[in-house]
Design a protein around this motif. Structure first.
Motif, PDB file in Angstrom:
ATOM      1  N   SER A  71     -25.898 -90.305  13.691  1.00  0.00           N
ATOM      2  CA  SER A  71     -25.938 -89.469  12.482  1.00  0.00           C
ATOM      3  C   SER A  71     -27.018 -89.950  11.524  1.00  0.00           C
ATOM      4  O   SER A  71     -27.613 -89.153  10.796  1.00  0.00           O
ATOM      5  CB  SER A  71     -24.585 -89.505  11.768  1.00  0.00           C
ATOM      6  OG  SER A  71     -23.589 -89.014  12.626  1.00  0.00           O
ATOM      7  N   LYS A 271     -22.606 -86.047   6.777  1.00  0.00           N
ATOM      8  CA  LYS A 271     -23.350 -85.439   7.891  1.00  0.00           C
ATOM      9  C   LYS A 271     -22.500 -85.389   9.160  1.00  0.00           C
ATOM     10  O   LYS A 271     -22.520 -84.396   9.887  1.00  0.00           O
ATOM     11  CB  LYS A 271     -24.649 -86.214   8.136  1.00  0.00           C
ATOM     12  CG  LYS A 271     -25.552 -85.533   9.141  1.00  0.00           C
ATOM     13  CD  LYS A 271     -26.993 -85.914   8.994  1.00  0.00           C
ATOM     14  CE  LYS A 271     -27.870 -85.205  10.030  1.00  0.00           C
ATOM     15  NZ  LYS A 271     -28.051 -83.776   9.808  1.00  0.00           N
ATOM     16  N   GLN A 272     -21.737 -86.452   9.395  1.00  0.00           N
ATOM     17  CA  GLN A 272     -20.869 -86.455  10.587  1.00  0.00           C
ATOM     18  C   GLN A 272     -19.913 -85.267  10.545  1.00  0.00           C
ATOM     19  O   GLN A 272     -19.670 -84.618  11.548  1.00  0.00           O
ATOM     20  CB  GLN A 272     -20.091 -87.764  10.667  1.00  0.00           C
ATOM     21  CG  GLN A 272     -20.902 -88.843  11.358  1.00  0.00           C
ATOM     22  CD  GLN A 272     -20.338 -90.248  11.180  1.00  0.00           C
ATOM     23  OE1 GLN A 272     -19.287 -90.431  10.570  1.00  0.00           O
ATOM     24  NE2 GLN A 272     -21.054 -91.223  11.691  1.00  0.00           N
ATOM     25  N   GLN A 277     -25.513 -84.652  13.449  1.00  0.00           N
ATOM     26  CA  GLN A 277     -26.844 -85.287  13.462  1.00  0.00           C
ATOM     27  C   GLN A 277     -27.922 -84.212  13.381  1.00  0.00           C
ATOM     28  O   GLN A 277     -27.662 -83.044  13.654  1.00  0.00           O
ATOM     29  CB  GLN A 277     -27.022 -86.036  14.778  1.00  0.00           C
ATOM     30  CG  GLN A 277     -26.860 -85.066  15.950  1.00  0.00           C
ATOM     31  CD  GLN A 277     -27.534 -85.489  17.213  1.00  0.00           C
ATOM     32  OE1 GLN A 277     -26.881 -85.867  18.150  1.00  0.00           O
ATOM     33  NE2 GLN A 277     -28.861 -85.405  17.247  1.00  0.00           N
TER      34      GLN A 277
END
Ligand code: PLP
Length: 403
Positions: A71, A271-272, A277
């Motif tokens: 990520s 973001k995860q 990613q």
């Protein structure tokens, strides 16, 4: 059947971008358009990307390029960015860097990270429309960010409390801003930092155009000033957003965030949850192209866009009627025009389209829709000759309206 009544309250502030709607109308070849805000595709480093993609897809490499990855982002790319940031006076390590799908994604993540409903975001008046779009989903209140504003920080904080939240960040694009083209002086940058310190809020430094300077001297990034003050990036409140969109290619959607490690750690979790990613192969290709041609390519862009900027500024000086003023950018992609107060950019656009020239009315860039007597002109997408012709047409339309 409509599901609209089921949409969350936050969607009421997600409205269509006036610019995107407008761009749809501009496909006619005889219109000279100053409406876009995008790089000239003739100058994409196509061959370098073709080579990089071929290498990434070779038998030995494809297993990595087509696979999930971390990520945080592709390590060689984060290392290249760390070295690039060092040249800007920001010593940092790859652990201070997160790769995002363009800086637009970082704006969304930062809205998600900081803004509860009715919190205050300080923004320029005008500011980048895409930032307002990203933040709106988190239902903030906006207040003015202006280095010349002499309201006491206590007053700004009290107004935020009255609205039901806290001042969470100041968002700005200090170099060649979209939409105005204006660059903040070092003193103005220090004022913003001091104010953020007094308000105990974050600073989001959107550096989308920073590499595109055509004249004048570079001014240190806000993050560079703060690192110099505090001696350690991990003690800084400034969050720096970089992007390869304006220098290499926007279609690959690769940008980056540089910040103190605890901020990066929280953004990694964001973001995860959002998209795991940024596309692996795009990061690999950008890392290779940046390492081989970034400096020389940016040099080419500076020459090409610099010529176009000068053509636009000269044509404005030669043709605009008295009473119209405009910014004098030293880089980026935009010139900001102010018409006499009683004129309306939107109404003018209809007349301009009839004369085969287009721009973006400026009211859209204000959080409160004010200042309708402004326009944004883009100079990155047209040749110098087209720019002169377009400004001649636009000046004639404006002169007629003013007569
Ligand atoms: C000031 C500014 N910030 C951010 C962006 C988003 O760029 P990207 O998501 O392609 O990096 C833009 C694009 O026009 C911009 O003008």
């Amino acid at each position: 059947m409509s599901l609209n009544h089921l949409f969350a309250n936050r969607t009421s502030r997600m409205t269509a971008s006036e610019i995107r709607e407008l761009l749809k109308l501009l496909d006619q070849p005889d219109i000279i358009s100053f409406a876009g805000g995008i790089p000239d595709p003739a100058y994409f480093p196509r061959e370098a990307f073709s080579e990089a993609m071929t290498t990434a897809l070779s038998e030995q490499a494809a297993g990595v390029a087509l696979q999930y990855s971390t990520s945080e982002g592709y390590t060689p790319l984060r290392d290249w960015i760390a070295a690039h940031m060092a040249t800007l006076g920001v010593p940092c390590t790859r652990d201070n860097i997160l790769i995002t799908a363009g800086s637009q994604q970082a704006l969304d993540y930062l809205g998600k990270l900081f803004l509860d409903r009715n919190d205050t975001a300080l923004v320029g008046w005008p500011t980048y429309l895409g930032a307002l779009g990203a933040f709106n989903a988190y239902e903030p209140r906006y207040d003015r960010l202006d280095p010349a504003d002499n309201r006491a920080p206590d007053q700004i904080a009290a107004d935020a409390a009255k609205a039901g939240g806290d001042v969470k960040f100041a968002y700005l694009s200090p170099d060649f801003a979209n939409p105005t083209g204006i660059t903040l002086t070092e003193a103005e940058r220090r004022t913003i930092l001091d104010r953020a310190e007094a308000l105990e809020c974050a600073v989001i430094e959107d550096a989308a155009y920073q590499s595109l300077r055509y004249t004048g001297e570079a001014i240190p990034a806000i993050l560079a000033l703060e690192v110099a003050q505090k001696g350690d990036i991990d003690a800084c409140r400034t969050i720096y957003l970089g992007s390869f969109s304006k220098t290499l290619a926007p279609g690959l959607r690769v940008g980056w965030v540089v910040a103190a490690k605890p901020v990066i750690a929280q953004l990694v979790l964001t973001k995860q949850a959002a998209d795991l990613q940024t596309a692996t192969i795009n990061q690999i290709a950008v890392a290779q192209v940046a390492a081989s041609v970034f400096d020389s390519h940016v040099e080419t862009l500076r020459e090409v866009y610099g010529t176009r900027m000068r053509a636009m500024l000269d044509a404005l000086a030669a043709h605009m009627p008295e009473g119209v003023t405009w910014s004098k950018p030293e880089g980026g992609m935009f010139v900001w025009v102010t018409l006499p107060e009683d004129m309306d950019g939107k109404a003018l656009l209809e007349k301009a389209l009839a004369a085969k020239v287009a721009f973006v009315p400026g009211g859209a860039f204000y959080a409160d829709g004010s200042n309708a007597n402004t326009l944004r002109l883009n100079f990155s997408m047209s040749s110098a000759a087209k720019i002169v012709e377009g400004i001649t047409r636009l000046s004639a339309v404006i002169a007629k309206e003013m007569a």
